[in-house]
Write a protein that holds these residues in place. Structure first.
Motif, PDB file in Angstrom:
ATOM      1  N   ALA A 181       0.858  -1.356   0.018  1.00 45.44           N
ATOM      2  CA  ALA A 181      -0.054   0.008   0.099  1.00 45.44           C
ATOM      3  C   ALA A 181       0.782   1.333  -0.090  1.00 45.44           C
ATOM      4  O   ALA A 181       1.897   1.351   0.705  1.00 45.44           O
ATOM      5  N   LYS A 182       0.568   2.332  -0.968  1.00 43.38           N
ATOM      6  CA  LYS A 182       1.264   3.446  -0.769  1.00 43.38           C
ATOM      7  C   LYS A 182       0.565   4.670   0.164  1.00 43.38           C
ATOM      8  O   LYS A 182      -0.592   4.882  -0.393  1.00 43.38           O
ATOM      9  N   PRO A 183       1.256   4.819   1.217  1.00 40.79           N
ATOM     10  CA  PRO A 183       0.494   5.854   2.007  1.00 40.79           C
ATOM     11  C   PRO A 183       0.334   6.987   1.373  1.00 40.79           C
ATOM     12  O   PRO A 183       0.895   7.616   0.564  1.00 40.79           O
ATOM     13  N   GLN A 184      -0.809   7.757   1.757  1.00 45.79           N
ATOM     14  CA  GLN A 184      -1.309   9.005   1.071  1.00 45.79           C
ATOM     15  C   GLN A 184      -0.457  10.088   1.520  1.00 45.79           C
ATOM     16  O   GLN A 184      -0.054  10.053   2.728  1.00 45.79           O
ATOM     17  N   LEU A 185      -0.207  11.077   0.697  1.00 49.03           N
ATOM     18  CA  LEU A 185       0.586  12.297   1.195  1.00 49.03           C
ATOM     19  C   LEU A 185      -0.316  13.308   1.911  1.00 49.03           C
ATOM     20  O   LEU A 185      -1.141  13.754   1.298  1.00 49.03           O
ATOM     21  N   HIS A 186      -0.151  13.175   3.083  1.00 49.58           N
ATOM     22  CA  HIS A 186      -0.978  14.198   4.092  1.00 49.58           C
ATOM     23  C   HIS A 186      -0.704  15.620   3.861  1.00 49.58           C
ATOM     24  O   HIS A 186       0.539  15.985   3.575  1.00 49.58           O
ATOM     25  N   LYS A 187      -1.623  16.408   4.253  1.00 50.22           N
ATOM     26  CA  LYS A 187      -1.454  17.837   4.299  1.00 50.22           C
ATOM     27  C   LYS A 187      -0.472  18.184   5.724  1.00 50.22           C
ATOM     28  O   LYS A 187      -0.823  17.543   6.613  1.00 50.22           O
TER      29      LYS A 187
END
Length: 810
Positions: free
Chosen positions: A787-793
């Motif tokens: 899984a590719k972690p989402q880039l968070h704000k």
């Protein structure tokens, strides 16, 4: 006939003697018509060719060479500030045939026993550096004349490299647009000063940082300064470094050291200061330390800088000196780059940024020759902005609250003292905030109180005066002992006494890591108990948010500017979050030496860890993260001409204000500390050693209070759901982090399996938002290791409050 010949010979001889007497010397002939600058190294300015010819009359004699940046770029992100010092180089001129080489010996490796053979063996074992080669233009009587122009017109400060490393463009020095700068080229008995205007061209790939501070990105023109400085005499006595004392310094390997002693020698950096009467408890100094505040600083800022810098006189008084430390205004005709002046310089940049205290130090001994403080002028505005957000001071028909300016100036006093402390040789001390604000060398968050009536009180935002640790540090570095005193023993007793009084010292390496373990080593925190202070800070934040509205901006200001005032208030708790996180999995320790009685290591009690964890999980609750509708509705997009800046919230909604992205960044901030791989590994280890609060428990509680919480309605409900996804992201990241410990990755993997089962149950919910959120989680959990972690704000920049560390900066 004979008489005639003798008369003729006499006439010719007389003519030859007279001609020889009137014939100019080699140096005089070469410099005829040039302007001479007499001083340490005499030099000549050739107006016709734009050259400087340097007269070298001190061959093979070491001196100090320093380069610096007299006129800078104005970008905090790139650096290259006005007044920025380069490194110090002990060098000497060496004549080799028709050349003169500028040689820098290697100061890192020495033989200090006075044996020439050993000194030569060390010198030949390690490389030295030939910094430049000059062609001899003329010579006479041991003096040589060389053309120093190319040496002075080179990029000694590495402007090209600094811009390249910041990925802001590819530039090259353009000689046709570079020249010597005569107004700041001067000579004095103990130092020769040269300055050059340098232009760098290119910029086809110039970045925004460059474009924002240059009239034309294709040509960057700055000024670089070169100093040739007479080295101090040999009457200075270096003082040994002690890890408990909190000083910068020098170190080198001494290969003449006996085998049973440490080969590495360490000495503190300090100014030379001696008592007129060493045996007296209190004495005047032989030569006081004097600092000068830049006259370019406007009022009331200048007075604040003077006041704060003068606090150090208290520390020197505590160390047994009378009138040994003074601060004055820099004379208008003085050059701040002149080595004779210790200065506090007022520096402008396009954005707020770090201030720092630097020094010109003798690399041989650690003696500070010049202290040079650079204070960023925009920092005071950030403190003022924080005060605006806290007080909502612009009520219709009432004058603005004066407490804002009082708080901003109080911070400047502290900042002036802080940065000057670095130029005295003193490191940061991040343990001071938990110990009654014992040092100005900590990074202080404003201490904001709530009055008995619940109102915000800024009256004690920043401490006044020098701290008890600062007095101890100055006494350690500057106390003048008589020859009959055992200095090593006296200094050890001084540090032991400070420890017995409860004074602590913890510096940068322990405080700056987000996975740090020390429960008291934090930047921008307050209070003796991190968890309790986090709860207090959240209460202050809530009070400010409750009153937040149009009174936070002046009449006539675009409503969109409310966002500028909101950012530091919404994120007001960010630094105390970091402080509380270090208590979880925390290990207390000191820089103890054998037999000194200080604490070596001690695991933070479980109850304290749990208290901190509870406070941290509280920052993830929807009632903390979700903004009220009245604030959201009051912030429109920015009008034309008011640009978006990095000081604002990041957004996913385009131009409109995004309250969910603000919540996302804040929640992600907390979780990034809780799930840090170093903390995770430590929690596993501490549980294996007997602690009841391990990584499993921390993960269990985090999931329980996010994924296990009852669904909330409206915007708080959406905040709750995005927080759940953030938790999942951090679990996924920890499970697949190759730098994390295997047991930590295993614990995260187990929690992912448990969370999968919980998500399957939630996927059957009748609440469409909850159901959709669970289905998204299940999709992400299908192949967790891929899984590719989402880039968070992320949060807008916070540090420096009111202001690369770099060490020696704030």
């Amino acid at each position: 006939m004979r008489k005639t010949l003798l008369s003729l010979l006499f006439t010719l001889l007389t003519f030859s003697l007279l001609h020889a007497q009137n014939k100019p010397t080699a140096l005089a002939a070469k410099t005829a018509g040039m302007q001479k600058f007499s001083g340490y190294f005499p030099f000549y300015w050739d107006e016709a060719t734009g050259r400087i010819l340097l007269e070298i009359d001190k061959l093979d004699q070491p001196f100090l060479y320093v380069n610096s940046l007299a006129a800078g770029l104005g970008s905090n992100d790139i650096g290259l500030d006005r007044g920025q010092l380069g490194g110090e180089h002990v060098v000497y001129f060496q004549k080799v045939g028709p050349k003169v080489l500028l040689i820098e010996p290697n100061q890192s490796y020495r033989a200090m026993n006075g044996n020439p053979a050993e000194e030569q063996a060390v010198a030949q074992s390690f490389a030295q550096s030939a910094l430049w080669g000059f062609k001899v233009e003329a010579s006479e009587g041991g003096k040589m004349l060389v053309d120093a122009t190319e040496f002075l017109l080179r990029d000694a400060h590495d402007v090209v490299g600094s811009i390249r490393r910041a990925r802001q463009g590819t530039y090259r020095l353009e000689p046709s647009r570079s020249a010597l700068y005569l107004p700041r080229t001067k000579n004095f008995p103990q130092n020769s000063e040269f300055e050059a205007t340098l232009t760098f061209t290119g910029g086809d790939d110039a970045g925004n940082f460059v474009r924002s501070v240059t009239p034309s990105a294709q040509a960057i023109t700055v000024r670089q300064h070169h100093s040739f400085i007479q080295l101090p005499d040999t009457n200075y006595t270096p003082r040994a470094m002690d890890p408990r004392a909190g000083y910068f310094g020098i170190e080198y390997m001494d290969f003449s050291t006996p085998v049973d002693e440490s080969i590495t020698k360490r000495y503190i950096a300090r100014h030379r200061l001696q008592k007129k009467n060493p045996s007296a408890a209190v004495s005047e100094a032989v030569k006081p330390i004097v600092y000068y505040v830049d006259h370019a600083a406007p009022e009331p800022i200048r007075t604040a800088l003077l006041d704060g810098a003068r606090w150090w006189a208290q520390a020197f008084a505590a160390g047994g000196y009378k009138d040994a430390f003074k601060v004055e205004i820099l004379p208008v005709d003085a050059d701040p780059m002149d080595v004779r002046y210790n200065v506090i310089q007022w520096v402008h940049r396009s954005t707020r940024g770090w201030s720092y205290g630097a020094s010109v130090t003798d690399p041989r001994t650690g003696e500070i020759i010049k202290g040079h403080v650079s204070l960023g002028s925009l920092r005071v505005r950030q403190d003022f902005l924080i005060a605006e957000g806290l007080l909502a001071p612009y009520e219709e028909g009432k004058p603005a609250n004066p407490e804002m300016m009082k708080m901003a100036l109080a911070r400047l006093r502290q900042l002036s003292a802080h940065e000057l402390g670095h130029t005295l040789g003193i490191m940061h001390n991040y343990a001071a905030s938990v110990n009654n604000r014992a040092s100005v060398m900590d990074y202080p968050h404003p201490t904001v109180k709530l009055s008995a009536s619940g109102e915000i009180d800024l009256s004690d935002a920043y401490a006044v005066g020098i701290g008890e640790w600062d007095k101890l540090a100055v006494t350690y570095g500057y106390q003048h002992y008589t020859t009959s005193t055992d200095e090593k023993k006296a200094l050890d007793q001084l540090l032991r006494k400070g420890h017995a009084q409860g004074l602590q010292f913890i510096s940068d390496r322990d405080a700056r890591s987000p996975g740090g373990a020390h429960p008291q080593a934090h930047l921008w925190d307050n209070g003796a108990n991190a968890a309790e202070e986090l709860r207090h800070v959240l209460a202050v934040r809530q009070k400010a948010l409750d009153r937040f509205g149009v009174n936070n901006i002046k009449p006539g200001v675009p409503m969109a500017m409310l966002e500028d005032a909101l950012v530091p208030i919404y994120n007001y708790h960010r630094y105390q979050v970091e402080a509380a996180a270090k208590v979880v999995g925390g290990v207390n320790y000191t820089y103890a030496s054998r037999g000194d009685g200080q604490l070596v290591t001690e695991v933070v009690p479980e109850a304290e860890q749990q208290k901190a964890l509870d406070a941290l999980l509280g920052t993830l609750q929807p009632n903390v993260l979700a903004l009220p509708e009245r604030i959201i509705a009051a912030i429109p997009p920015r009008p034309a001409g008011w640009s978006l800046t990095r000081e604002l919230f990041d957004k996913r909604t385009g131009l409109t204000f995004d309250p969910l992205a603000a919540a996302e960044a804040s929640a992600d901030f907390t979780l990034s500390f809780l799930f840090h791989p170093e903390r995770a590994a430590r929690l596993v280890e501490l549980k294996a050693r007997g602690s009841k609060l391990g990584l499993d428990e921390v993960l269990d509680q985090t999931i329980s209070q996010t994924w296990g919480a009852n669904p909330a309605p409206g915007l708080p409900g959406q905040v709750q759901l995005l927080t759940q996804q953030l938790v999942l992201t951090h679990l996924l990241a920890l499970a697949q982090n190759e730098n994390a410990a295997y047991p930590a990755r295993a614990a995260a993997q187990l929690q992912l399996k448990n969370l999968e089962q919980q998500a399957k149950k939630l996927a059957k919910s009748s609440n469409e938002a909850v159901k959709g959120n669970a289905l998204l989680a299940l999709e992400r959990l299908k192949k967790p290791l891929e899984a590719k972690p989402q880039l968070h704000k992320t949060l807008p920049p916070g540090a420096p409050i009111g202001s690369i560390e770099m060490l020696g900066c704030e």
